[in-house]
Design a protein around this motif. Structure first.
Motif, PDB file in Angstrom:
ATOM      1  N   ASP A 131      -3.523  -3.736  -7.473  1.00  0.00           N
ATOM      2  CA  ASP A 131      -4.157  -4.940  -6.938  1.00  0.00           C
ATOM      3  C   ASP A 131      -5.055  -4.623  -5.747  1.00  0.00           C
ATOM      4  O   ASP A 131      -5.637  -5.516  -5.144  1.00  0.00           O
ATOM      5  CB  ASP A 131      -3.108  -5.984  -6.548  1.00  0.00           C
ATOM      6  CG  ASP A 131      -2.123  -5.469  -5.496  1.00  0.00           C
ATOM      7  OD1 ASP A 131      -2.256  -4.291  -5.084  1.00  0.00           O
ATOM      8  OD2 ASP A 131      -1.221  -6.234  -5.112  1.00  0.00           O
ATOM      9  N   HIS A 132      -5.162  -3.320  -5.387  1.00  0.00           N
ATOM     10  CA  HIS A 132      -6.023  -2.926  -4.280  1.00  0.00           C
ATOM     11  C   HIS A 132      -6.344  -1.437  -4.381  1.00  0.00           C
ATOM     12  O   HIS A 132      -5.705  -0.703  -5.134  1.00  0.00           O
ATOM     13  CB  HIS A 132      -5.352  -3.217  -2.924  1.00  0.00           C
ATOM     14  CG  HIS A 132      -4.151  -2.387  -2.662  1.00  0.00           C
ATOM     15  ND1 HIS A 132      -2.947  -2.560  -3.324  1.00  0.00           N
ATOM     16  CD2 HIS A 132      -3.946  -1.326  -1.822  1.00  0.00           C
ATOM     17  CE1 HIS A 132      -2.064  -1.688  -2.896  1.00  0.00           C
ATOM     18  NE2 HIS A 132      -2.639  -0.903  -1.999  1.00  0.00           N
ATOM     19  N   PHE A 133      -7.353  -1.019  -3.648  1.00  0.00           N
ATOM     20  CA  PHE A 133      -7.703   0.394  -3.584  1.00  0.00           C
ATOM     21  C   PHE A 133      -7.001   1.032  -2.387  1.00  0.00           C
ATOM     22  O   PHE A 133      -7.141   0.564  -1.264  1.00  0.00           O
ATOM     23  CB  PHE A 133      -9.227   0.569  -3.413  1.00  0.00           C
ATOM     24  CG  PHE A 133     -10.043   0.156  -4.609  1.00  0.00           C
ATOM     25  CD1 PHE A 133     -10.013   0.893  -5.781  1.00  0.00           C
ATOM     26  CD2 PHE A 133     -10.857  -0.966  -4.550  1.00  0.00           C
ATOM     27  CE1 PHE A 133     -10.777   0.531  -6.880  1.00  0.00           C
ATOM     28  CE2 PHE A 133     -11.628  -1.342  -5.641  1.00  0.00           C
ATOM     29  CZ  PHE A 133     -11.590  -0.599  -6.811  1.00  0.00           C
ATOM     30  N   GLU A 134      -6.255   2.100  -2.636  1.00  0.00           N
ATOM     31  CA  GLU A 134      -5.604   2.841  -1.548  1.00  0.00           C
ATOM     32  C   GLU A 134      -6.632   3.714  -0.833  1.00  0.00           C
ATOM     33  O   GLU A 134      -7.497   4.311  -1.468  1.00  0.00           O
ATOM     34  CB  GLU A 134      -4.483   3.729  -2.093  1.00  0.00           C
ATOM     35  CG  GLU A 134      -3.283   2.968  -2.617  1.00  0.00           C
ATOM     36  CD  GLU A 134      -2.337   2.527  -1.497  1.00  0.00           C
ATOM     37  OE1 GLU A 134      -2.616   2.848  -0.326  1.00  0.00           O
ATOM     38  OE2 GLU A 134      -1.335   1.867  -1.821  1.00  0.00           O
ATOM     39  N   ASP A 135      -6.522   3.806   0.484  1.00  0.00           N
ATOM     40  CA  ASP A 135      -7.497   4.566   1.259  1.00  0.00           C
ATOM     41  C   ASP A 135      -7.214   6.058   1.238  1.00  0.00           C
ATOM     42  O   ASP A 135      -8.058   6.865   0.840  1.00  0.00           O
ATOM     43  CB  ASP A 135      -7.541   4.058   2.705  1.00  0.00           C
ATOM     44  CG  ASP A 135      -8.630   4.733   3.528  1.00  0.00           C
ATOM     45  OD1 ASP A 135      -9.651   5.147   2.945  1.00  0.00           O
ATOM     46  OD2 ASP A 135      -8.455   4.852   4.758  1.00  0.00           O
ATOM     47  N   GLU A 136      -6.008   6.461   1.676  1.00  0.00           N
ATOM     48  CA  GLU A 136      -5.719   7.877   1.816  1.00  0.00           C
ATOM     49  C   GLU A 136      -4.556   8.308   0.922  1.00  0.00           C
ATOM     50  O   GLU A 136      -4.087   7.553   0.076  1.00  0.00           O
ATOM     51  CB  GLU A 136      -5.441   8.198   3.288  1.00  0.00           C
ATOM     52  CG  GLU A 136      -6.666   7.977   4.183  1.00  0.00           C
ATOM     53  CD  GLU A 136      -6.489   8.593   5.555  1.00  0.00           C
ATOM     54  OE1 GLU A 136      -7.359   9.376   5.973  1.00  0.00           O
ATOM     55  OE2 GLU A 136      -5.475   8.280   6.215  1.00  0.00           O
ATOM     56  N   THR A 137      -4.128   9.557   1.102  1.00  0.00           N
ATOM     57  CA  THR A 137      -3.063  10.116   0.265  1.00  0.00           C
ATOM     58  C   THR A 137      -1.829   9.225   0.266  1.00  0.00           C
ATOM     59  O   THR A 137      -1.383   8.759   1.320  1.00  0.00           O
ATOM     60  CB  THR A 137      -2.679  11.516   0.771  1.00  0.00           C
ATOM     61  OG1 THR A 137      -3.866  12.316   0.854  1.00  0.00           O
ATOM     62  CG2 THR A 137      -1.696  12.185  -0.182  1.00  0.00           C
ATOM     63  N   HIS A 138      -1.274   8.992  -0.898  1.00  0.00           N
ATOM     64  CA  HIS A 138      -0.113   8.118  -1.023  1.00  0.00           C
ATOM     65  C   HIS A 138       0.732   8.557  -2.216  1.00  0.00           C
ATOM     66  O   HIS A 138       0.291   9.344  -3.062  1.00  0.00           O
ATOM     67  CB  HIS A 138      -0.530   6.652  -1.193  1.00  0.00           C
ATOM     68  CG  HIS A 138      -1.442   6.426  -2.362  1.00  0.00           C
ATOM     69  ND1 HIS A 138      -2.776   6.816  -2.367  1.00  0.00           N
ATOM     70  CD2 HIS A 138      -1.220   5.855  -3.575  1.00  0.00           C
ATOM     71  CE1 HIS A 138      -3.330   6.498  -3.516  1.00  0.00           C
ATOM     72  NE2 HIS A 138      -2.409   5.931  -4.276  1.00  0.00           N
ATOM     73  N   CYS A 139       1.955   8.056  -2.257  1.00  0.00           N
ATOM     74  CA  CYS A 139       2.860   8.316  -3.371  1.00  0.00           C
ATOM     75  C   CYS A 139       2.708   7.182  -4.373  1.00  0.00           C
ATOM     76  O   CYS A 139       2.760   6.004  -4.004  1.00  0.00           O
ATOM     77  CB  CYS A 139       4.305   8.414  -2.880  1.00  0.00           C
ATOM     78  SG  CYS A 139       5.498   8.813  -4.184  1.00  0.00           S
ATOM     79  N   VAL A 140       2.503   7.532  -5.638  1.00  0.00           N
ATOM     80  CA  VAL A 140       2.246   6.512  -6.647  1.00  0.00           C
ATOM     81  C   VAL A 140       3.280   6.594  -7.764  1.00  0.00           C
ATOM     82  O   VAL A 140       3.733   7.684  -8.128  1.00  0.00           O
ATOM     83  CB  VAL A 140       0.811   6.669  -7.223  1.00  0.00           C
ATOM     84  CG1 VAL A 140       0.651   8.004  -7.921  1.00  0.00           C
ATOM     85  CG2 VAL A 140       0.468   5.536  -8.174  1.00  0.00           C
ATOM     86  N   ASP A 141       3.676   5.444  -8.275  1.00  0.00           N
ATOM     87  CA  ASP A 141       4.505   5.373  -9.464  1.00  0.00           C
ATOM     88  C   ASP A 141       3.587   5.461 -10.682  1.00  0.00           C
ATOM     89  O   ASP A 141       2.676   4.639 -10.830  1.00  0.00           O
ATOM     90  CB  ASP A 141       5.292   4.059  -9.509  1.00  0.00           C
ATOM     91  CG  ASP A 141       6.299   3.951  -8.379  1.00  0.00           C
ATOM     92  OD1 ASP A 141       6.885   4.982  -8.010  1.00  0.00           O
ATOM     93  OD2 ASP A 141       6.499   2.828  -7.868  1.00  0.00           O
ATOM     94  N   LEU A 142       3.794   6.446 -11.521  1.00  0.00           N
ATOM     95  CA  LEU A 142       2.922   6.631 -12.672  1.00  0.00           C
ATOM     96  C   LEU A 142       3.157   5.538 -13.710  1.00  0.00           C
ATOM     97  O   LEU A 142       4.296   5.151 -13.979  1.00  0.00           O
ATOM     98  CB  LEU A 142       3.163   8.004 -13.297  1.00  0.00           C
ATOM     99  CG  LEU A 142       2.973   9.191 -12.346  1.00  0.00           C
ATOM    100  CD1 LEU A 142       3.140  10.508 -13.102  1.00  0.00           C
ATOM    101  CD2 LEU A 142       1.605   9.138 -11.667  1.00  0.00           C
ATOM    102  N   THR A 143       2.072   5.067 -14.295  1.00  0.00           N
ATOM    103  CA  THR A 143       2.171   4.013 -15.301  1.00  0.00           C
ATOM    104  C   THR A 143       2.650   4.593 -16.625  1.00  0.00           C
ATOM    105  O   THR A 143       2.602   5.803 -16.860  1.00  0.00           O
ATOM    106  CB  THR A 143       0.811   3.337 -15.528  1.00  0.00           C
ATOM    107  OG1 THR A 143      -0.108   4.301 -16.094  1.00  0.00           O
ATOM    108  CG2 THR A 143       0.256   2.775 -14.230  1.00  0.00           C
TER     109      THR A 143
END
Length: 243
Positions: free
Chosen positions: A146-158
């Motif tokens: 629902d938004h664009f992340e700016d910097e490095t982050h941990c993501v849950d893979l779809t």
């Protein structure tokens, strides 16, 4: 966006390698943002050949990779560090200490992301960032959101990404469910973007990225706003567009 058409994957790989080689020749101390996955393998093969032929010198180059699976060490055959070592780093004269990939072994996501962000700030925006394109429009591991992340982050893979990547693992259960990834903001601050896309299975999503609305539901669509973005795609990937 500048779109460069290639007849097939082989021509795409050659053109992408020439694009990167020109950057390194003009600026030997370039910072290259690198990607993993099937799309850039041919590009790396061509770069290795150029080095072996004496046409490229990587000794002053610094590299930063987009992402890494959380929980995998660099010695794991499915890790992106291992991928880069196998396909590029161990085959050229790059200073290995100047090759950077997020630390997948760091279980503290905040700590891992903060450390990589600090590194990225230190080396500065990449002169060229190479990108592949996921079937759901992700770049790096920036999944639809629902938004664009700016910097490095941990993501849950779809689920789409897990299904696409399971071919690299013994079973679907072995595919990591999370990854550390460079953020959209970091990608957009790179001086040049090189997006490589191959295959008819990417045709619909590439059309959305290039011609659709800019939306975080199709993360790659943000590249429409980058001032220097080149897309090298083969005829199959461009089959949904009149190009």
């Amino acid at each position: 966006m500048h779109i460069c058409k290639a007849k097939n994957y082989q021509e795409l790989s050659r053109k992408a390698a020439n694009f990167i080689a020109a950057q390194v020749i003009l600026k030997p101390a370039s910072v290259l943002g690198l990607a993993t996955g099937s799309s850039p393998i041919g590009t790396y093969e061509h770069l290795v050949k150029m080095y072996e032929n004496g046409d490229l010198d990587f000794s002053q180059v610094t590299t930063v990779n987009l992402d890494e699976y959380k929980g995998l060490s660099g010695s794991d055959r499915q890790s992106y560090r291992y991928f880069m070592n196998t396909h590029l780093f161990h085959k050229i004269n790059i200073n290995y200490s100047n090759t950077y990939v997020p630390d997948g072994t760091e279980q503290d996501a905040e700590k891992a992301c903060s450390a990589y962000n600090e590194l990225l700030h230190k080396v500065g925006p990449a002169d060229i960032q190479i990108l592949g394109l996921g079937h759901d429009g992700h770049i790096g591991f920036n999944e639809p959101s629902d938004h664009f992340e700016d910097e490095t982050h941990c993501v849950d893979l779809t689920e789409t990404t897990i299904q696409a990547n399971k071919r690299f693992f013994e079973s679907e259960a072995d595919v990591p469910r999370q990854a550390y990834t460079m953020g959209i903001g970091t990608i957009m601050r790179c001086k040049k973007i090189l997006l490589v896309v191959s295959g008819s299975d990417k045709a619909q999503i590439l059309k959305k990225v290039v011609q659709g609305p800019v939306t975080s539901q199709v993360p790659g669509s943000i590249l429409q706003f980058h001032p220097d973005c080149t897309i090298i795609a083969d005829e199959a990937a461009l089959s949904e567009m009149d190009i």
